[in-house]
Scaffold this motif. Sequence first.
Motif, PDB file in Angstrom:
ATOM      1  N   TRP A  17       4.098 -10.737  10.359  1.00  0.00           N
ATOM      2  CA  TRP A  17       4.266  -9.731   9.323  1.00  0.00           C
ATOM      3  C   TRP A  17       2.997  -8.886   9.164  1.00  0.00           C
ATOM      4  N   ALA A  21       2.578  -4.851  10.076  1.00  0.00           N
ATOM      5  CA  ALA A  21       2.474  -4.087   8.833  1.00  0.00           C
ATOM      6  C   ALA A  21       1.053  -3.637   8.531  1.00  0.00           C
ATOM      7  N   ALA A  24       0.593  -0.230   6.606  1.00  0.00           N
ATOM      8  CA  ALA A  24       0.997  -0.253   5.202  1.00  0.00           C
ATOM      9  C   ALA A  24      -0.006  -1.046   4.374  1.00  0.00           C
ATOM     10  N   LYS A  27      -2.934   0.941   3.589  1.00  0.00           N
ATOM     11  CA  LYS A  27      -2.684   1.943   2.552  1.00  0.00           C
ATOM     12  C   LYS A  27      -2.864   1.331   1.155  1.00  0.00           C
ATOM     13  N   LYS A 360      -0.286  -9.353  -0.248  1.00  0.00           N
ATOM     14  CA  LYS A 360       0.922  -9.345   0.584  1.00  0.00           C
ATOM     15  C   LYS A 360       2.177  -9.109  -0.247  1.00  0.00           C
ATOM     16  N   GLN A 363       2.529  -5.535  -0.937  1.00  0.00           N
ATOM     17  CA  GLN A 363       2.988  -4.791   0.227  1.00  0.00           C
ATOM     18  C   GLN A 363       4.503  -4.906   0.374  1.00  0.00           C
ATOM     19  N   ARG A 364       5.037  -6.121   0.130  1.00  0.00           N
ATOM     20  CA  ARG A 364       6.497  -6.296   0.218  1.00  0.00           C
ATOM     21  C   ARG A 364       7.194  -5.425  -0.819  1.00  0.00           C
ATOM     22  N   GLU A 365       6.606  -5.355  -2.026  1.00  0.00           N
ATOM     23  CA  GLU A 365       7.208  -4.515  -3.076  1.00  0.00           C
ATOM     24  C   GLU A 365       7.233  -3.053  -2.645  1.00  0.00           C
ATOM     25  N   THR A 366       6.166  -2.625  -1.996  1.00  0.00           N
ATOM     26  CA  THR A 366       6.069  -1.232  -1.545  1.00  0.00           C
ATOM     27  C   THR A 366       7.126  -0.937  -0.488  1.00  0.00           C
ATOM     28  N   LYS A 367       7.375  -1.922   0.379  1.00  0.00           N
ATOM     29  CA  LYS A 367       8.342  -1.720   1.452  1.00  0.00           C
ATOM     30  C   LYS A 367       9.768  -1.664   0.929  1.00  0.00           C
ATOM     31  N   ASN A 368      10.043  -2.458  -0.166  1.00  0.00           N
ATOM     32  CA  ASN A 368      11.434  -2.557  -0.643  1.00  0.00           C
ATOM     33  C   ASN A 368      11.865  -1.325  -1.450  1.00  0.00           C
TER      34      ASN A 368
END
Length: 368
Positions: A17, A21, A24, A27, A360, A363-368
């Motif tokens: 992951w 990623a 991202a 960022k 991390k 980052q998952r929140e940003t992707k969703n």
Amino acid sequence: MTKSFFLSLVGAFFLPWVAVAGDALDKIMPIRGFCIAAPRPAELERFVRFVDAELAPHGVNTLVLRVDYNYQFQSHPELRDGGALSRDDVKKLVAVCRKDKIHLVPQINLLGHQSFSSHLGSLLTHYPQFDETPWVVMPKDYKWPNPDALYCKSYCPLHPQVHEVVFAVMDELCDVFETDTFHAGMDEVFYLGEAKCPRCGGKDKAALFAGEVNAIHDHLRQNERHLWIWSDRLLDGKANGLGEWEASANGTAGAIDLIPKDIVLCDWHYEKDVPTAPYLAMKGFHVITCPWKAADVAVEQARDMAHFRQQSSGELRGRFDGVMQTVWSSVSIFLDKDVHSAPEATNSWNCFTAMSRQIKSMQRETKN
Ligand SMILES: [Zn+2]
């Protein structure tokens, strides 16, 4: 479940992951740093494996190594610690960081921290004439507080020969570490501009501090290198209530308006998530927030750093650089104890992993 098995599961889950990623993650938190003493030769192989097997998979992209005189300097061999790292040893650190795309930043404490506890550091041992307070005798049994208000010795920034020596070892260290960035420490400078110093007495302490920062900065820029320092001397501890350690109570805070803005400030706060990063960033500096042991504080600091980036205008956003875990025990104690401790133990490793998980999850929140 054992801790190491748990960690290997975490690693197995996050490794791919992180790899896909990276952009991202950059960022949200461009600098994901780790700061620790440089290993001694006997610790080197273990430490190199730790960088490769733990730090890199956790997304660390910046490693500040506090070297001081733990290197076999050619320019000033008299300053070498006993059993210091060789050139070949350092090249192993350079190689693993290059492989794992980690920016390697060596540190020598300049200005302050020239002694610790009852131990006088290498610079003032060999060059006692550089001592800002030669009348303060090193105690056999160090205690704080003490009548001399001795925390650590400083060198006199106005001694005419001091830069010839410290810039030589600084340059040599940057060369052997093949780096474009040097961390000069400069934290917790208590002795500065002492009335009894024939060069500094009566001078403005903010100007003296800034003068030394500028001298180091300008020297590094001659080789297109960048300067990082700790931020505490630039924060007014009387005005903000942060006291004389993580902020300044000895008149140096005004230096913030007297030094170049391209210096990166490592802003350490270990007990509370205090809002100093926006202050430093709005003054024009790049800021990295640095926790130590308190995982709950580190999680808040990472969350804040991401929040400031999201909520700032373009120019300001770019100054909230990220976070950097600090470790203040020896490499051996850290690797032997902290890394294998129970998950609820309060230490740098558990602080780091909690902060890493927070980054991390953002980052998952940003992707969703
Ligand atoms: Zn002086």
